[in-house]
Design an enzyme around this catalytic site. Structure first.
Site, short mmCIF file in Angstrom:
data_model
loop_
_atom_site.label_atom_id
_atom_site.label_comp_id
_atom_site.label_asym_id
_atom_site.label_seq_id
_atom_site.Cartn_x
_atom_site.Cartn_y
_atom_site.Cartn_z
N LYS A 9 37.03 39.87 59.97
CA LYS A 9 37.07 40.46 61.38
C LYS A 9 38.25 40.95 61.83
O LYS A 9 38.20 41.91 62.66
CB LYS A 9 36.12 39.51 62.35
N TRP A 65 25.10 30.14 60.93
CA TRP A 65 25.20 31.48 59.96
C TRP A 65 24.14 31.08 58.79
O TRP A 65 24.20 30.11 58.05
CB TRP A 65 26.60 31.66 59.40
N ASP A 91 34.96 26.39 60.28
CA ASP A 91 35.02 27.70 59.78
C ASP A 91 35.34 28.57 60.98
O ASP A 91 34.88 28.71 62.16
CB ASP A 91 33.08 28.12 59.64
#
Length: 418
Positions: free
Chosen positions: A264, A147, A228
């Protein structure tokens, strides 16, 4: 009265004191949406945004979230006072239970410290600064690619960023041998950033057998894993399945960090709800870790926001609300999986050159298409399809209506007829 000689301030008679600044480039991910919003085309398609969209292309607020918000609004006993530095106690306890499992020995032995953070990004930053202040090794290894914000977050936190091989462009899959070689040569004690599931941007995850080999290597080298977890439950539709890699590492008693995000899986993007958990060797060490985390958080943002965490805590603590959430969560995951299949079928129907099976093999919100930056540029200029320059597309941004347009455009750029 005698006149006074007043020296004008620099801004009163000359250029701004900030006149030396140059215009910073747009964020490579968020800039996609900026460009998309400026495009007047009726057929434009935004596949860069990392947020779920419905079949109609609209943002989704989960029904269970709306119900809980109404409950909170009608509770006259609630107030807007500051919450503790570490956040809401229920939220922290339930977040740890969600990622580690209700029967986790680490939780039962009080070896887990959890603090509420500003979604995943803020939780990573707090973890990074804590490590920079209190861990003996300031090197963190990130997968290539990762990311885009990871490098910036950890650099600014005070860590030295290095990389390990992860994605194999030739197979559009995992470079497992390269991963093992790079981590095997990392200095003892280095921190290793691991995506818990649904690797961003590639959508390529190790198998459980590969995870076990990674775990063995990390522990044998005394490396420190930092997970993560941005997509628990959102990837496969199963909260437990998506947490398995993390639980593998916890089960053997070792120490680690985990950053969680509810952006999310609960659709709480703008509420900025997340958590950082640190698993220690003992309850005593865990208590001291929490005391030092407070000293990291206090001068950074003092205490976290209350609203989003209250929503999460209410859902996680109530059996009926929790079950309703898992149903909505699985529906989101299933729609993304269906979009993968539709895009794969559409490319195969067009006879698009190449093997596109990676689209259905990859998992989570994103697909690493394998398109190069030149092809991406053509998709944007000629077909008004917006995605990041590395060829990453958000499957959640697709719908049954827009799959044909994307498939036509990919076929055109791959065959060179665009």
């Amino acid at each position: 009265m005698a006149s006074q000689n007043i020296t004008p301030s620099p801004t009163a008679s000359s250029d701004s004191v900030f006149a030396h600044l140059v215009r910073a480039p747009e964020d490579p991910i968020l800039g996609v949406t900026v460009a998309y919003n400026k495009d007047p085309s009726p057929i434009k398609l935004n596949l860069g945004v990392g947020a779920y969209r419905t079949e109609e292309g609209k943002p989704l607020v989960l029904d269970v979230v709306r119900r809980v918000e109404r409950q909170l609004l009608n509770d006259m006993s609630r107030n807007k006072e500051y919450i503790p530095i570490v956040g809401l106690a229920d939220f922290n306890k339930l977040s740890a239970k969600l990622i580690f499992g209700a029967d986790s020995p680490a939780i039962q032995e009080n070896r887990v410290t959890t603090v509420q953070g500003l979604s995943g990004t803020g939780s990573l930053r707090v973890g990074g600064e804590f490590l920079a202040k209190h861990y003996h090794q300031r090197i963190i290894y990130l997968p290539t690619p990762t990311w885009g914000n990871h490098t910036k977050v950890f650099n600014l936190a005070g860590l030295t960023v290095k990389t390990y091989r992860y994605y194999a462009p030739a197979t559009r899959g995992l470079d497992f041998q390269g991963l093992l070689e790079d981590l095997g040569s990392a200095p003892s004690g280095s921190v290793v950033l691991l995506h818990a599931c649904a690797h961003n941007p590639t959508g390529v995850d190790p198998t459980l057998e590969q995870w076990e080999q990674i775990r063995h290597l990390i522990r044998s080298k005394s490396l420190l894993p930092f997970f993560d977890s941005a997509y628990q439950g959102f990837a496969s539709g199963s909260l437990d399945a998506d947490a398995q890699p993390v639980r593998l590492f916890v089960a053997e008693g070792g120490e680690l960090l985990v950053a969680q995000s509810y952006a999310k899986n609960m659709g709480l993007y703008g509420e900025r709800v997340g958590a950082l958990s640190i698993v220690s060797k003992s309850a005593d060490v865990s208590s001291r870790v929490e005391s030092q985390l407070k000293l990291v958080i206090r001068p950074m943002y003092s205490s976290p926001p209350i609203h989003g965490a209250s929503i999460v805590a209410a859902i996680l603590k109530d059996r009926d609300l929790y079950n309703d959430w898992t149903i909505e969560l699985k529906a989101m995951a299933d729609r993304i999986i269906n979009m993968r299949q539709q895009l794969f079928d559409a490319l195969r129907a067009r006879g698009t050159p190449g093997d596109w099976s990676h689209i259905i093999k990859q998992i989570g919100m994103f697909t690493f298409t394998g398109l190069n930056s030149e092809q991406v540029s053509i998709l944007t200029k000629e077909y008004h399809i917006y995605l990041t320059s590395d060829g990453r597309i958000s499957m959640a941004g697709l719908s049954s209506k827009t799959v044909p347009h994307l498939a036509d455009a990919i076929h055109a750029v791959v065959t060179g007829v665009a």
